[in-house]
Each structure stands twice: as structure tokens, then as C-alpha cells.
Scaffold this active site. Structure first.
Site, PDB file in Angstrom:
ATOM      1  N   LYS A 144       0.840  -1.196   0.000  1.00 49.35           N
ATOM      2  CA  LYS A 144       0.000   0.000   0.000  1.00 49.35           C
ATOM      3  C   LYS A 144       0.879   1.251   0.000  1.00 49.35           C
ATOM      4  O   LYS A 144       1.994   1.257   0.538  1.00 49.35           O
ATOM      5  CB  LYS A 144      -0.897  -0.040   1.244  1.00 49.35           C
ATOM      6  CG  LYS A 144      -1.983   1.031   1.302  1.00 49.35           C
ATOM      7  CD  LYS A 144      -2.880   0.781   2.507  1.00 49.35           C
ATOM      8  CE  LYS A 144      -3.998   1.817   2.624  1.00 49.35           C
ATOM      9  NZ  LYS A 144      -4.910   1.507   3.757  1.00 49.35           N
ATOM     10  N   SER A 219      -9.485   1.880   2.488  1.00 48.96           N
ATOM     11  CA  SER A 219      -8.538   2.650   1.709  1.00 48.96           C
ATOM     12  C   SER A 219      -7.476   1.795   1.012  1.00 48.96           C
ATOM     13  O   SER A 219      -6.671   2.326   0.248  1.00 48.96           O
ATOM     14  CB  SER A 219      -7.844   3.672   2.621  1.00 48.96           C
ATOM     15  OG  SER A 219      -7.102   3.020   3.657  1.00 48.96           O
ATOM     16  N   SER A 243     -10.226  -0.736   6.421  1.00 49.55           N
ATOM     17  CA  SER A 243      -9.500  -0.463   5.183  1.00 49.55           C
ATOM     18  C   SER A 243      -8.855  -1.676   4.532  1.00 49.55           C
ATOM     19  O   SER A 243      -8.421  -1.596   3.385  1.00 49.55           O
ATOM     20  CB  SER A 243      -8.428   0.606   5.423  1.00 49.55           C
ATOM     21  OG  SER A 243      -9.018   1.865   5.614  1.00 49.55           O
TER      22      SER A 243
END
Length: 546
Positions: A144, A219, A243
Site C-alpha cells: 500500500k 482505503s 480499510s
């Protein structure tokens, strides 16, 4: 004699739009020409599902397809014996990740030269010693955006962080690399990682490869989208309110939301730096549960408490489940009723569990859930949105409409923040007392009210967020059941359905059974804090029924 004054104009700082445009152009330029999809091979813009395109296009070799469609566990097995070379595996995933970027916009950074150099070093080590570097020997892994990697930005969706490359690798990234992993890309997120979809003003929106009209969640949605496209065999995201679990559910993947203290978080950039009322955790995303276990066990076996002093010195525990397990089912959380396909999937899974005789099934009263989700929301905006507003102000970047709560928030004073912590701790104890009184092993519930939603319509994180407040161990897993537009018809208020809240009403008004037809439906299994091994073992047992 006259004199004159010489003035020098100070160059104007670039606007946030200019910064974003340059960053996007640099990202595109980082893709080698040979990995740019030829025009005659591109799927039409009208093609929603692009997961089958790599095989249908004829642009990938059979070897590249075989590699990229293998699980991480399968790849590691072959890499560790020399049956596959890391350089070949890494090149295949680099190419497929480049295709993913062009079709679903899921990347923020590439480091292909670093990856190929690392892969070559893995192969050289194996050729010289006959041994793998570690349990992840030669395996390409994606990260990420917020994980620092030397020489790369970690923007967390802010234009102000563009052009601020890291001088070190995040602790978890360093541990994974020591275990043999090869890093090659970082993936898209939401602004500050505080939106349940992966959209920001720098990189734009990541879409779902199963249907590009639908969201991949957030996210960690760039990570989930890349893995669902098979542009990565195993990736790492973060979870502070869902997330990891939300993107996993939107794309039909597996993930583990561990309790804080199992996986190190040092060296990662936060969207809310210093916020510790609810802790963000790191965790794996993958297409199989075995891959999740592979990554989790690798990190715990490497003694993360020696790398991050906040980690719990808790070795990996092999779990033997009792002959009968008591599972509480939370059919809905009393705030937002799940959409019809999610309720149907939960019912079918529970029926299969009951039929085995190995589970005692009880209902879980959701009476505490609203309090938990309200606590989470108050914690997130306790600074009055200052952390986000200050970062945006550095370049004049506007607040995204999805983040209006941060725009309107009022900052708490120190005393009020302390009292919020007191309220949180009382809530955690209250929930634990109910858990113990019920004598349950786990709670089974929806991961989200949705299978997924159209882009821009993900409204509610209550099913995941409450368990962040409680710091429970959770797995989101695909149920094996998919949305059927002929069965999963919309609910109509007044015809057997009463909205639980305004958000519930909006959710069901927007539910489009035709749009999500064929999308996999995920569920969530929740255990007590620090029971990662147990929740994984229980999930594996449930999967055997499906």
C-alpha cells in the site's frame, strides 16, 4: 547620478493540480514501452469485467499466465526448490501490474529496476547456496502507498507529499524483504486513508476489475484491485476502520485484521499522525486463505517485537479447535440492514454450519454497535480535522466531498479527549463482558452491508469499524456465493422493510441488483483480541463446508 533597484521575482509554487499532473505523468512514464498495452489489444471502455482480459487478449505468454494465476503459496513452493526463478516470476508480475494500472488505475509507485535487481540477487543466492533466502524467497509482493520504501514517495493521497521520497524502508517491509520478498509496486489509497473507496486528488479513482463501474473499496482498494486482477500474488494494506476488510469484500479476496501488536507499523505514513485512540494495523490481502497464513506466520516467526517494541512477544500458536464451537450470528447491526445478497449469503453459510452439528449457533444482539461506530467517528475527528486540513493547505488542495465530516469537525480539548478514552475503555469492557457471558468463540456477520457498490456510493463502515475500536482479530472471506439479480431483489420500505436509519434508507435506495450481479459476497468472522491463529483456523474450517 541616479540609482535603480534590481528585483528578482520568486517563482510561484506549483498548484496542487500541477503537482498531481506531474506525478501521474511520471507514473505513466515509469512503465516500460514493452509493457504498454498495444491499442489493438486493449479491452473496450464498455467492458466492465477485465479479470479475464489477460488470458483473452493474447498479449501474455502461457508462462506469464501460469505464473500470475498461481497463488503465493504455490509460487513460494516452486521458488524455494528452483523450479521457478525469481527474475521470471517478478517480470511476469511487473507486466501484469502495468496492465492493471492501465485498466483500473491501481498504482502510485513503481520500482521495477529495484525489483529486477533484487530478484536477480535471490536467484544468485539460490544458485550459489542451493537454499532459499527465507520463507518468501523470490516472491513479488505489493505494498500500500503509505509504506515507506527507499527512494519512493508515500503520498497517502496528498499532493503535499509528492516529491518527498523516503530514505528508509518501513519496518514490516524490511522484515518481508529479509524473508525473501521482492517489492515492485505500491498501490492507490484514499486521501489520508480515511475514505472507504480508493480515490484522491493526486491519482484519481481505482475501480474494481470485476466491474469497472463498481468500487474496489478503500482505503487499501488499490491493493485489492491489483490482487483481484492477479497483478500481485500477495499484498499488504492497513486497517483503521475497515480499510483491509472492505476492499477484500468488494473484490472477493481474503484478509486478516489482526489486533494491534502482532504486525509492526513503524515506518509507515499515517493520514492522522499521532492519532492513537484507535490504532491502525497492517495486514495481508490475497486470493487464498493459505496465502494470508503464509504472510502472517512469516512475520510472527521473525519476532517482530525485536523490531518494533510496541509489538507483543507472542510466538505463532498452532490451534486445535474443540469438537464443537459456539458462534454468534449478527444478522444486522441495527443501524444499516445488509443488502439482500449479503443476508442471503449469511443465511446459507449459517445453514451449512448448523447442518454439520459442529456448531452451536446463537443470535448476537447488536445493541452495542451504534455506540461503537459513534465512538470511532468521534475519535477520527477529535483534532477538528486539523491534520488533514493542514496537509491540504500546504498546496491549496481542496477537501474531497467524501471527507466533509473532517471539514465540519470541532477540535476536542485534552480533557475531553481523555474522557473519550475513558468512554472507549468502558465500551470495550462492556462488549467483553457480554462476549464472556454468552460463552461464544466468535461472531459471524457481514463484512459490509454490500457485496460492493457503484463508484461513489460506499456509505457505511459500521460492520468493520466497531471491531477496530474493540481491537478484535477478524478475517473477511468470500462465501463462495455471488449476487444473483433474479433472486436478490431490492427491499421496499413499507413492504416488510423498515429503514434502521437515514444511511440505511439511502443504502437500500441506491442498491442496484443488476449492477452488482455476479459479484462475490464476503462475510466476516470475529474473535477476541490477539486470537489471530484461532480466527484463521475457524475460517479454514468454515471454508471446508463451502
Amino acid at each position: 547620478m541616479s540609482s535603480s533597484t534590481v528585483t528578482t521575482d520568486t517563482p510561484a509554487s506549483p498548484t496542487w493540480q500541477e503537482i498531481a499532473a506531474r506525478k501521474s505523468a511520471a507514473l505513466l512514464a515509469s512503465i516500460p514501452k514493452e509493457w504498454i498495452i498495444p491499442e489493438d489489444k486493449k479491452p473496450p471502455a464498455s467492458q466492465d469485467n477485465v479479470t479475464g482480459w489477460p488470458r483473452e487478449s493474447g498479449w501474455f505468454t502461457e508462462e506469464e499466465l501460469a505464473i500470475t494465476e498461481s497463488s503465493a503459496t504455490e509460487l513460494v513452493s516452486k521458488l524455494a526448490t528452483g523450479a521457478l526463478k525469481s527474475l521470471d516470476v517478478t517480470k511476469a508480475f511487473c507486466k501484469r501490474a502495468c496492465a492493471a494500472q492501465q485498466l483500473i488505475n491501481c498504482l502510485t509507485e513503481t520500482c521495477f529496476d529495484r525489483a529486477l535487481e533484487t530478484a536477480a540477487a535471490r536467484d544468485e543466492h539460490f544458485a550459489r547456496t542451493g537454499k532459499p533466502v527465507g520463507p518468501l524467497h523470490g516472491l513479488p509482493m505489493s505494498l500500500k502507498d503509505n509504506f515507506h520504501l527507499t527512494g519512493l514517495d508515500a503520498t497517502v493521497g496528498f499532493s503535499s507529499h509528492v516529491g518527498d521520497p523516503a530514505s528508509y524502508d518501513a519496518t514490516l517491509a524490511a522484515m518481508l524483504q529479509d524473508a525473501g520478498a521482492v517489492f515492485y509496486v505500491k498501490t492507490n489509497i484514499s486521501t489520508a486513508m480515511m475514505i472507504a473507496e480508493s480515490v484522491n486528488n493526486v491519482f484519481g479513482r481505482t475501480v474494481n476489475p470485476l466491474n469497472r463501474q463498481l468500487t474496489s473499496g478503500g482505503s487499501s482498494g488499490g491493493e485489492a484491485a491489483l490482487i483481484a486482477f492477479r497483478g500481485s500474488p500477495l499484498g499488504i494494506g492497513t486497517d483503521i476502520g475497515g480499510s483491509l476488510r472492505i476492499p477484500a469484500a468488494c473484490t472477493g479476496l481474503f484478509t486478516l485484521r489482526s489486533s494491534f501488536g502482532r504486525f509492526p507499523t513503524l515506518g509507515c505514513r499515517s493520514g492522522l499522525p499521532g492519532q492513537e485512540a484507535v490504532r491502525s494495523i497492517n495486514g495481508p490481502l490475497a486470493a487464498t486463505l493459505d496465502d494470508i497464513i503464509l504472510e502472517a506466520k512469516t512475520i510472527v516467526d521473525a519476532q517482530p517485537w525485536l523490531h518494533d517494541s510496541r509489538m507483543v512477544p507472542l510466538p505463532w500458536r498452532e490451534v486445535t479447535l474443540p469438537p464443537k464451537l459456539k458462534v454468534a450470528v449478527m444478522w444486522d447491526d441495527g443501524v444499516v440492514l445488509p443488502t439482500p445478497p449479503v443476508t442471503r449469503a449469511l443465511r446459507q453459510v449459517v445453514d451449512k454450519m448448523q447442518a454439520t452439528g459442529r456448531y452451536e449457533i446463537v443470535d448476537w444482539d447488536p445493541k452495542d454497535q451504534l455506540q461503537g461506530i459513534k465512538l470511532l467517528g468521534r475519535m477520527f475527528v477529535a483534532d477538528g480535522g486539523k491534520a488533514i486540513k493542514k496537509e491540504l493547505a500546504r498546496t491549496g488542495e481542496p477537501m474531497r466531498p467524501e471527507m466533509n465530516l473532517y471539514d465540519a469537525a470541532t477540535e476536542l480539548g485534552t480533557y475531553d479527549m481523555w474522557m473519550l478514552h475513558v468512554e472507549r475503555d468502558a465500551f470495550v469492557k462492556q462488549y467483553l463482558d457480554r462476549w464472556n457471558e454468552a460463552g461464544i468463540d466468535a461472531i459471524l456477520c457481514p463484512t459490509t452491508p454490500y457485496s460492493t457498490t457503484k463508484n461513489g456510493q460506499f456509505r457505511y463502515v459500521g460492520y468493520t469499524g466497531v471491531y477496530n475500536v474493540l481491537d478484535c482479530s477478524c478475517v473477511s472471506f468470500p462465501s463462495g456465493i455471488h449476487v444473483d439479480q433474479d433472486i436478490d431483489l431490492p427491499l421496499v420500505a413499507g413492504e416488510g422493510y423498515t429503514p434502521r436509519s437515514d444511511t440505511c434508507k439511502a443504502t437500500h435506495q441506491e442498491y442496484d441488483h443488476a449492477a452488482v450481479h455476479g459479484i462475490p459476497i464476503s462475510l466476516q468472522l470475529v474473535t477476541r483480541r490477539l486470537e489471530e491463529e484461532k480466527v484463521l483456523a475457524m475460517t479454514k474450517q468454515i471454508l471446508s463446508l463451502l
